[in-house]
Write an enzyme that holds these catalytic residues in place. Structure first.
Site, PDB file in Angstrom:
ATOM      1  N   ARG A 168       0.826  -1.205   0.000  1.00  0.00           N
ATOM      2  CA  ARG A 168       0.000   0.000   0.000  1.00  0.00           C
ATOM      3  C   ARG A 168       0.866   1.263   0.000  1.00  0.00           C
ATOM      4  NH1 ARG A 168      -2.293   1.226   4.097  1.00  0.00           N
ATOM      5  NH2 ARG A 168      -1.345  -0.238   5.580  1.00  0.00           N
ATOM      6  N   LYS A 313      -8.504  -2.340   1.336  1.00  0.00           N
ATOM      7  CA  LYS A 313      -8.395  -1.440   2.479  1.00  0.00           C
ATOM      8  C   LYS A 313      -9.177  -0.140   2.258  1.00  0.00           C
ATOM      9  CE  LYS A 313      -6.020  -4.102   5.141  1.00  0.00           C
ATOM     10  NZ  LYS A 313      -6.725  -4.768   6.275  1.00  0.00           N
ATOM     11  N   HIS A 332     -10.830  -4.037  13.080  1.00  0.00           N
ATOM     12  CA  HIS A 332      -9.727  -4.692  12.372  1.00  0.00           C
ATOM     13  C   HIS A 332      -9.275  -5.861  13.242  1.00  0.00           C
ATOM     14  CE1 HIS A 332      -5.472  -4.472  10.441  1.00  0.00           C
ATOM     15  NE2 HIS A 332      -6.271  -5.299   9.793  1.00  0.00           N
ATOM     16  N   SER A 350       1.016  -6.931  12.941  1.00  0.00           N
ATOM     17  CA  SER A 350       1.800  -7.965  12.270  1.00  0.00           C
ATOM     18  C   SER A 350       2.820  -8.588  13.225  1.00  0.00           C
ATOM     19  CB  SER A 350       2.527  -7.346  11.068  1.00  0.00           C
ATOM     20  OG  SER A 350       3.273  -8.312  10.395  1.00  0.00           O
ATOM     21  N   LYS A 354      -1.919 -13.102  15.458  1.00  0.00           N
ATOM     22  CA  LYS A 354      -3.375 -12.982  15.279  1.00  0.00           C
ATOM     23  C   LYS A 354      -3.921 -14.094  14.380  1.00  0.00           C
ATOM     24  CE  LYS A 354      -5.133  -9.887  12.496  1.00  0.00           C
ATOM     25  NZ  LYS A 354      -5.656  -8.664  11.861  1.00  0.00           N
ATOM     26  N   THR A 355      -3.279 -14.297  13.236  1.00  0.00           N
ATOM     27  CA  THR A 355      -3.752 -15.319  12.292  1.00  0.00           C
ATOM     28  C   THR A 355      -3.591 -16.714  12.886  1.00  0.00           C
ATOM     29  OG1 THR A 355      -3.146 -13.914  10.423  1.00  0.00           O
ATOM     30  CG2 THR A 355      -3.485 -16.243   9.964  1.00  0.00           C
ATOM     31  N   ASP A 369      -9.933 -10.862   9.333  1.00  0.00           N
ATOM     32  CA  ASP A 369      -9.351  -9.521   9.280  1.00  0.00           C
ATOM     33  C   ASP A 369     -10.305  -8.362   9.559  1.00  0.00           C
ATOM     34  OD1 ASP A 369      -6.925  -8.041   8.832  1.00  0.00           O
ATOM     35  OD2 ASP A 369      -7.752  -7.363   6.938  1.00  0.00           O
ATOM     36  N   ARG A 434       1.420 -12.427  -1.195  1.00  0.00           N
ATOM     37  CA  ARG A 434       0.074 -12.618  -0.640  1.00  0.00           C
ATOM     38  C   ARG A 434      -0.736 -13.641  -1.424  1.00  0.00           C
ATOM     39  NH1 ARG A 434      -1.801  -9.393   3.977  1.00  0.00           N
ATOM     40  NH2 ARG A 434      -0.267  -7.745   4.244  1.00  0.00           N
TER      41      ARG A 434
END
Length: 650
Positions: A168, A313, A332, A350, A354-355, A369, A434
Site C-alpha cells: 500500500r 483497504k 480490524h 503484524s 493474530k492469524t 481480518d 500474498r
C-alpha cells in the site's frame, strides 16, 4: 465372398443377423454445424436467469422483462462510467470483444440521447465492452491471454504481478474534506486522513474514467460487503485488469445469480485505473500514485498503483465511516466461534500471532481480518482472506496452504519455471507476497460468516521488551486504553550487531484505515462489551525472562493454553494479583503454564534491569498517548479521564 469379375472378392454390404451380435455400431449423427465457428459456438451454453421473470418488478410495481432488466443493468454501468464534463455515459455492451464477430447494435435508452456536436468525442463513438462479474475460470483465461506475468501454478492458483508497487501507499491516500467530513473525520497529527478538495478529486476521477473508457474492455464486479443482511453494502469495482477483478471476486461477498439480477445502483464505486498515473502537477499530488476517497459521492479513485490491497483497504476505510453512523462498530480483527457459540475477537499487529491464534481446528472461523459488531452480533465484512505467504509451509499453516488452489490469486510470488511450484521463501519480487482466496476454502469457516455477541476481546502484543505478562485481565478503561494504543514491539537491527526492541503503536490496531477519532471506536467497544458482558484480555506473545537478546520468546504451546483457558472460561476463575506501573491483573496459576512466567518480574535475573525496562516501556506508552489526551468525549470529559487513568502509573 463372391467375385466381382476382376478376380477380387466382392465386399458384402448386407449385414447378417449374427453380425449384430458380434459387431457394435458406435457411429453417431454428425454435428449440425456448417463451420468451425458454428461448432465452437455449440461448446458453450448460456445460463438461464435464475429468477422467474414474472416475479421481477420495477420500482413502480410494473413487471420487468428480461430485455428491460438487461438494459437497466447496462444503464447503471454506463452511468458509473459517465464523464462529468459530458452529458452521457459511454456506450457499453456486455461481453469480450474478441468473441464478437460484428459490432453490436446500440440499444437507445433515456441515458443515451444524441448530444450536441461540441460534446462528441472519439471515445463517445466507440463501444466499451463490459466483462461483468466473470467467473474465476473466465478471469483466468483473460489474465493468461492478455496480462504479462500471469501464470497457473502447480497447485492451480493463479500467480500474477502487481507491478512496481508491491504494498500500500498510505502517503498517497487522500480523503475529500468538505463541510461534513471536516467535522466528522479525524484530521491532523497522528491521523491517516490526508485532506484534498473535491475539485481535485473530480480531476482525478475524470482522468481515471477517461482512461477506463478508452480501453476496449473493462471488468466490472458488483458485490457486497458485510454478511449481516440488514447492513449489507453494495459495491461496484471497475478495473482494467482480470487480476483485480478476480482479487475482488474473492475478497468481497459474492452475490447469488438472483441477487445479481436485481443488484441495481451500487452504494459505493471504485474506479481502479492503477495502470495509469495521476498528473503530478495536480494539487495535492506527491507522486505518480494517488488513492482518493470521496465519501459524499461514495466513490474511490486509484491511479498509479496496481497493488490490489488498495481496493480491499479502501473499502475497509469506507466501512469505518459508514458503520459507526449506524451504531455498528467496525473492527480490524480476527474472529472465531466455539462449538457452544462463544465468540472471540482477536486484535493484533503484524507478528503478534493474530492469524495463528484465531485459526483453531476446534473452533469455527468467522473471518480473519475485518468485522462489524452490531446489535445482532458479529459479522464478517469480507467474503475472503488475504494471507501473507512469505515462508509459508504446509506444516505451520495447513489451512492456508490447502486454500491455495484453483481460484486463488497469488501476488508477486516466485515459482520454478518448469514445474510451476511456488517457492514461498523467495523474496526476489517482494517480502509482501500474498494469497487471496474465498473464505469457503477454509474447511472450518462458518458460512454465513456471522455469530452472536463476543464473549472475549483479546488484544495481542508481541512485547520484545519482555516486561508485559503473558496474560492480563483488563477492566473496561484498560481495554479502551490498550485498544487505542495498539501496541507491539519490533526487533530492529543496529550497528555493531546490537539489537534492541522498537515500540510500535497503531491506534485501534489499524490506524491506517480508521476514519473517526480512535476514542470514538474505543467508546463504542467499551459500551458493547459492557452491554453484552464481554471480557477484555491482553496477551503477550513476545519475550520473557529479559528483553530480546537476553530473554526468550514465550512458547506457542503456553500461549495456546492461555487462549484455550480464555475460551473455556477457566481463566475467569483464577486468583489475580496486580502488577506495578501498568496495574494489570494477572493470574497466579494456570494449568499447563509454568506459574513463574505469569508474573514477568519472576523470570528476570536482574530485577533492577526489569524495573528500568518496565519504566521505559511505560514512558513510551505515555508519549504515544499524548496525541489522544486532549480529545474530549462528551460534555463532562469523564470518559477521557478514565481512559488516561488506565495507563501506566509511575
Amino acid at each position: 465372398m463372391a467375385s466381382n469379375g476382376n478376380g477380387l472378392a466382392k465386399i458384402e454390404t448386407q449385414k447378417r443377423k449374427e453380425d449384430k451380435i458380434i459387431c457394435h455400431d458406435d457411429s453417431a449423427v454428425p454435428v449440425k454445424a456448417q463451420t468451425e465457428d458454428e461448432l465452437h459456438s455449440l461448446q458453450k451454453k448460456k445460463s438461464a436467469p435464475n429468477t422467474p421473470i414474472k416475479d421481477i418488478q420495477s420500482a413502480f410495481g410494473i413487471p420487468t422483462t428480461e430485455v428491460e432488466r438487461q438494459k437497466q443493468q447496462l444503464q447503471s454501468i454506463s452511468a458509473s462510467l459517465a464523464s462529468l464534463t459530458r452529458e452521457t455515459g459511454p456506450k457499453v455492451v456486455k461481453g469480450d470483444p474478441a468473441s464478437r464477430a460484428e459490432t453490436p447494435k446500440l440499444v437507445q435508452t433515456s441515458q443515451h440521447k444524441h448530444t450536441a456536436a461540441p460534446n462528441i468525442t472519439d471515445s463517445s463513438l466507440k463501444f466499451t465492452h463490459i466483462l461483468y462479474n466473470l467467473s474465476p475460470a473466465e478471469l483466468y483465461e483473460q489474465a493468461i491471454q492478455n496480462e504479462k506475468g500471469s501464470f497457473i501454478t502447480s497447485s492451480g492458483a493463479m500467480a500474477t504481478l502487481s507491478g512496481a508497487k508491491t504494498g500500500r501507499s498510505p502517503r498517497d491516500k487522500r480523503v475529500v474534506k468538505d463541510e461534513t467530513t471536516a467535522n466528522e473525520l479525524w484530521w491532523g497529527k497522528g491521523s491517516p486522513n490526508i485532506e484534498m478538495d473535491e475539485q481535485t478529486f473530480l480531476i482525478n476521477r475524470e482522468r481515471a474514467v477517461d482512461y477506463l473508457c478508452s480501453l476496449e474492455k473493462v471488468f466490472v464486479n458488483d458485490q457486497f460487503l458485510n454478511w449481516d443482511p440488514n447492513n449489507r453494502i453494495k459495491v461496484r469495482i471497475v478495473s482494467a485488469r482480470a487480476y483485480h477483478s478476480l482479487f475482488m471476486h474473492n475478497m468481497c461477498i459474492r452475490p447469488t445469480p438472483e441477487e445479481l439480477e436485481n443488484f441495481g445502483t451500487p452504494d459505493f464505486t471504485i474506479y481502479n485505473a492503477g495502470k495509469f498515473p495521476c498528473n503530478r502537477y495536480t494539487h495535492y499530488m506527491t507522486s505518480s500514485t494517488s488513492i482518493d476517497i470521496n465519501l459524499a459521492r461514495r466513490e474511490m479513485v486509484i491511479l498509479g498503483t496496481q497493488y490490489a490491497g488498495e481496493m480491499k483497504k479502501g473499502l475497509f476505510s469506507l466501512m469505518h465511516y459508514l458503520m459507526p453512523k449506524r451504531q455498528i462498530l467496525s473492527l480490524h480483527s480476527g474472529c472465531n466461534m466455539g462449538k457452544e457459540g462463544d465468540v472471540a475477537l482477536f486484535f493484533g499487529l503484524s507478528g503478534t500471532g493474530k492469524t495463528t491464534l484465531s485459526t483453531d481446528h476446534n473452533r469455527y472461523l468467522i473471518g480473519d481480518d475485518e468485522h462489524c459488531w452490531s446489535d445482532h452480533g458479529v459479522s464478517n465484512i469480507e467474503g475472503g482472506c488475504y494471507a501473507k505467504c512469505i515462508d509459508l509451509s504446509r506444516e505451520k499453516e495447513p489451512d492456508i496452504w490447502n486454500a491455495i488452489k484453483f481460484g486463488t490469486v497469488l501476488e508477486n510470488v516466485v515459482f520454478e519455471e518448469h514445474t510451476r511450484e511456488v517457492d514461498y521463501a523467495d523474496k526476489s519480487v517482494t517480502e509482501n507476497t500474498r494469497a487471496a482466496y474465498p473464505i469457503e476454502y477454509i474447511p472450518n469457516a462458518k458460512i454465513p460468516c456471522v455469530g452472536p455477541h463476543p464473549k472475549n476481546v483479546i488484544l495481542l502484543a508481541c512485547d520484545a521488551f519482555g516486561v508485559l505478562p503473558p496474560v492480563s485481565k483488563l477492566n473496561l478503561a484498560q481495554t479502551m486504553y490498550h485498544f487505542i494504543s495498539g501496541y507491539t514491539a519490533l526487533v530492529a537491527g543496529t550497528e555493531d550487531g546490537i539489537k534492541e526492541p522498537t515500540a510500535t503503536f497503531s491506534a485501534c490496531f489499524g490506524a491506517a484505515f480508521i476514519m473517526l477519532h480512535p476514542t470514538k471506536y474505543a467508546a463504542m467497544l467499551a459500551e458493547k462489551m459492557q452491554k453484552h458482558g464481554a471480557t477484555g484480555w491482553l496477551v503477550n506473545t513476545g519475550w520473557s525472562g529479559g528483553s530480546y537478546g537476553s530473554g526468550s520468546r514465550i512458547k506457542l504451546a503456553y500461549t495456546r493454553k492461555i487462549i484455550d483457558a480464555i475460551h473455556s472460561g477457566e481463566l475467569l476463575k483464577a486468583n489475580y494479583t496486580k502488577t506495578e506501573v501498568f496495574g494489570l491483573e494477572i493470574p497466579s496459576e494456570l494449568e499447563g503454564v509454568p506459574s513463574q512466567i505469569l508474573d514477568p518480574v519472576n523470570t528476570w535475573p536482574d530485577k533492577n534491569a526489569y524495573k528500568e525496562t518496565l519504566m521505559k516501556l511505560g514512558g513510551l506508552f505515555r508519549k504515544n498517548f499524548e496525541v489522544f489526551a486532549n480529545y474530549k468525549i462528551g460534555a463532562d470529559n469523564n470518559l477521557t479521564e478514565q481512559i488516561l487513568a488506565a495507563g501506566p502509573n509511575f
